[in-house]
Design an enzyme around this catalytic site. Structure first.
Site, PDB file in Angstrom:
ATOM      1  CG  ASP A 147       3.015  16.988  -7.076  1.00 38.78           C
ATOM      2  OD1 ASP A 147       2.556  16.488  -8.111  1.00 38.78           O
ATOM      3  OD2 ASP A 147       2.473  17.924  -6.486  1.00 38.78           O
ATOM      4  CE  LYS A 175      -2.071  -3.233   2.972  1.00 42.53           C
ATOM      5  NZ  LYS A 175      -2.891  -3.979   2.091  1.00 42.53           N
TER       6      LYS A 175
END
Length: 456
Positions: free
Chosen positions: A381, A376
């Site tokens: 960015d 997970k």
């Protein structure tokens, strides 16, 4: 007449099952409301001290967080979990990295070992863990083991669990089902947290069992990610464990330096060259809003360059789908890694529906072929990384107790980015024609599975 009797019996059993589930649902909702009230009263000194040492404004200045302050402000404002500075964070790939590191730290324990997992099996690697815990008890170390009542049903129903308690290990079972043969699948404690002496913590996607070391022939290679943390975040991982432990057992841990060591402002400033800024993010049905989902939503909405996601189960709600498609319209690169096949057939087929909504927008979906992908991870960015127990499904967002770590650090980001790129090497990109030309039986299975989507 015989057929009528059979129909009546089956119908009666179905009604009883529904009544049981509904009753358990109402009962647990009420219990978790009480848990939330208790959680707000516990360990306020820890939260206050951390807030005093590093304000959001100071973090913005020292760590140059201007593009992403909305994410950390939302988490702090809605969880009361402050920003923390950590002098060490090590990424652990797969079980072969986690278990040696975990055993090494347990060997060093002087005061306590606190363990919380959704699943703890009764098998080879689990018994290695139990033997270490039994040894530490004999040395006078406090051992607390908290497991979920459904996820660890094979352990708590056997003799090994009783033997642990006889050895002096304090054991708790979170929300055990009232009827063992009819477990209730909602409101599970899906967290994976280990805290040792209040100084070292582990969290991530791995549980305890041989399958996490690739020893289950049904799943084969098990791909996962965990982290080892030292520093202030450990105090908040301890707080999550302590509140869950109090809810389960009624035992209150003292808010002292043995469980919650003090980090002075001077100490954290002296280690600026190694400082990692992070946020522990708890979520669960005892909170007023779905923090895990909303944290992802804000990060997705604010992304300007890229959103890379890894999850074993992809059954999101429409808000997540719309946010990802909107990100693509802004020119943000969106990549998603999911397993080629999951261990849940309903999730497997239901996910096709959501893939079809993303592919036309240009979202890149990659199917992991090497084994079972259970990591997970999220990258936003070139600065924000997230690792924890949260799956991109409605169960994690709304029904399960979860814990994750948002990390605001370019160095750690690059490490997670390298891991994600390596995982892509073991994937094949899903093409739109593969989905839209599926045979009728897969399309039918998808539609039937969607009936279960709100609970997957």
């Amino acid at each position: 007449m015989t057929l009528l009797i059979i129909v009546l019996i089956v119908t009666g059993l179905a009604v009883l099952a529904v009544a049981y589930v509904a009753g358990q649902h109402v009962y647990l909702r009420r219990q978790f409301q009480k848990k939330a009230q208790a959680d707000q009263r516990l360990f306020q000194r820890v939260r206050h001290n951390l807030n005093e040492r590093l304000s959001v404004q100071e973090a913005e200045q020292r760590f140059k967080l201007e593009p992403h302050t909305e994410v950390l402000r939302f988490i702090q404002g809605n969880t009361d979990f402050p920003l923390t500075q950590n002098d060490r964070l090590r990424i652990l790939n797969n079980g072969e990295a986690l278990f040696p590191a975990l055993f090494e730290e347990i060997d060093k324990a002087q005061h306590h070992v606190h363990i919380l997992f959704y699943t703890v099996q009764d098998d080879h690697i689990s018994n290695q863990l139990f033997e270490k815990l039994e040894q530490k008890v004999q040395e006078g170390v406090e051992i607390r083991l908290l497991v979920d009542g459904v996820g660890s049903h094979t352990l708590i129903g056997g003799e090994r669990f009783k033997a642990l308690q006889k050895q002096g290990i304090q054991c708790g079972v979170f929300a055990p089902p009232r009827l063992r043969f009819l477990p209730y699948m909602h409101f599970r404690n899906h967290r994976k947290i280990v805290v040792i002496d209040g100084k070292v913590a582990f969290t991530g996607g791995l549980n305890v069992g041989d399958e996490y070391l690739h020893r289950d022939p049904n799943t084969g290679f098990w791909r996962d990610v965990h982290v080892l943390i030292e520093g202030e975040s450990v105090l908040l991982m301890q707080r999550i464990f302590a509140t869950d432990w109090y809810y389960t057992t009624g035992e209150m841990l003292e808010e002292n330096d043995q469980y919650f060591p003090t980090f002075t402002r001077q100490e954290t400033h002296q280690r600026d060259q190694q400082t990692i800024l992070a946020q522990v993010v708890p979520s669960g049905p005892d909170m007023t809003r779905p923090i895990a989902k909303d944290s992802y939503l804000i990060a997705i909405h604010k992304a300007k360059k890229r959103i890379w996601l890894g999850t074993p189960y992809f059954v999101p709600d429409q808000e997540i789908i719309e946010a990802l498609n909107a990100a693509r319209k802004r020119g943000v690169e969106v990549k998603l890694i999911v397993p080629k096949r999951t261990d849940n057939p309903f999730v497997h087929y239901a996910s096709f529906h959501f893939h079809k909504q993303l592919l036309p927008a240009g979202v890149e979906i990659y199917l992991y072929h090497k084994g079972f992908y259970h990591a997970k991870m999220a990258l936003v960015d070139d600065y924000i990384a997230n690792i924890g127990s949260v799956n991109l499904d409605r169960r994690s967002f709304h029904f399960d107790f979860e814990a994750g770590l948002f990390i605001y650090d370019r160095h750690v980001y690059r490490q997670v980015e390298a891991i994600f790129k390596q995982d892509l090497q073991d994937c094949r990109q899903l093409k739109a024609e593969q989905l839209f030309q599926q045979p009728w039986w897969i399309r039918t299975a998808t539609q039937l599975s969607l009936l279960m989507a709100p609970w997957l």
